[in-house]
Design a protein around this motif. Sequence first.
Motif, PDB file in Angstrom:
ATOM      1  N   LEU A  17      40.609   8.835  34.107  1.00  0.00           N
ATOM      2  CA  LEU A  17      39.379   8.078  33.841  1.00  0.00           C
ATOM      3  C   LEU A  17      38.657   8.647  32.625  1.00  0.00           C
ATOM      4  CD1 LEU A  17      37.273   5.953  34.727  1.00  0.00           C
ATOM      5  CD2 LEU A  17      36.258   7.716  36.177  1.00  0.00           C
ATOM      6  N   GLY A  36      38.000  16.628  37.764  1.00  0.00           N
ATOM      7  CA  GLY A  36      39.408  16.307  37.997  1.00  0.00           C
ATOM      8  C   GLY A  36      40.314  17.517  37.915  1.00  0.00           C
ATOM      9  N   ILE A  52      33.526  14.498  34.160  1.00  0.00           N
ATOM     10  CA  ILE A  52      34.577  13.821  34.942  1.00  0.00           C
ATOM     11  C   ILE A  52      35.894  14.583  34.864  1.00  0.00           C
ATOM     12  CG2 ILE A  52      35.954  11.709  35.138  1.00  0.00           C
ATOM     13  CD1 ILE A  52      33.491  10.186  34.036  1.00  0.00           C
ATOM     14  N   GLN A  53      36.291  14.967  33.651  1.00  0.00           N
ATOM     15  CA  GLN A  53      37.552  15.689  33.519  1.00  0.00           C
ATOM     16  C   GLN A  53      37.471  17.070  34.156  1.00  0.00           C
ATOM     17  OE1 GLN A  53      39.195  16.667  29.533  1.00  0.00           O
ATOM     18  NE2 GLN A  53      41.061  15.693  30.293  1.00  0.00           N
ATOM     19  N   LEU A  86      40.791  11.174  38.216  1.00  0.00           N
ATOM     20  CA  LEU A  86      39.551  11.434  37.480  1.00  0.00           C
ATOM     21  C   LEU A  86      39.849  11.871  36.040  1.00  0.00           C
ATOM     22  CD1 LEU A  86      37.484  13.293  40.230  1.00  0.00           C
ATOM     23  CD2 LEU A  86      37.059  11.004  39.312  1.00  0.00           C
TER      24      LEU A  86
END
Length: 289
Positions: A25, A127, A123-124, A22
Amino acid sequence: MSLSGKKPWYLEYCLIFIGTGLMALAVNSVFDAAGLVTGGFSGVAILVKSWTKGLIDGGIPLWVTNFTLNIPLFLIGAKIRGFSFVKKAIVGEVSLSFWLAVQPVWNIAGDDLLLAAVYGGLIQGVGIGLVFLGRGTTGGTDMMAAIIQKYLKHYSIAQIMQLIDAAIVLVGMYVFGIHRALYAMIAVYLVTKVSDGIIEGLKFSKAAYIITGKPDEIARMVMEDLDRGITGIKAKGMYSGEEKLMLFCVVSKKEIVYLKERVDEIDPNAFVIVSDAREVHGEGFIERA
């Protein structure tokens, strides 16, 4: 097996692998595509890629810079603090570099910088939260800060890491402009809030202080209905001068609603204070390793 308890080794490595996927991404398909530098070695990699586009086609790949910068850190960290200090970081870094190298690139947010900051931050953040839940790290500025802190003990690791990341963001502002740097700050904030929420949310409980004239009945309800421990603390009302027993217990978020309802039924005059308990170690909560 609860994520908030002690996890088997294979689950920890799965969390690290998924989390770094992730993170890659967010870096590959959001931050790099939008020119947002959010700190960390991934931010340095975005800067290096931009600087070297005139030297090689497309610039130096993100995974190359990210992996190369971590090699000396791992060697220094292993020498100063031992291999156990860098073991999980090596796994996280290799996994992140792998994902950065093989993941196809999608420009998720298009040309919308606000969407890039929000999507990338979310997202980060997820992750990083998963990596930390796996008791891992990806090296980078957090490892650099840990090494520096050994020699600058009057500063915390968090303070040193913030200074390093701030310097990276400032360089990004010089390269991509202040407009993108401001959006990058939104992303940094979201990354921090989301990752903290994932880590703390899974361990989140409620502490209740109950001042009541019926301590025995309420204590019995907590122990029998909720199967939780409860402690009686001697207290004195300074206005009335009356001696009372204040009850203290910790319950889950779901149980706090039931607790308040039952206390109201047993003693409508009870005084209840509810506060957050970020981490609770012991039986029924987080298992001790």
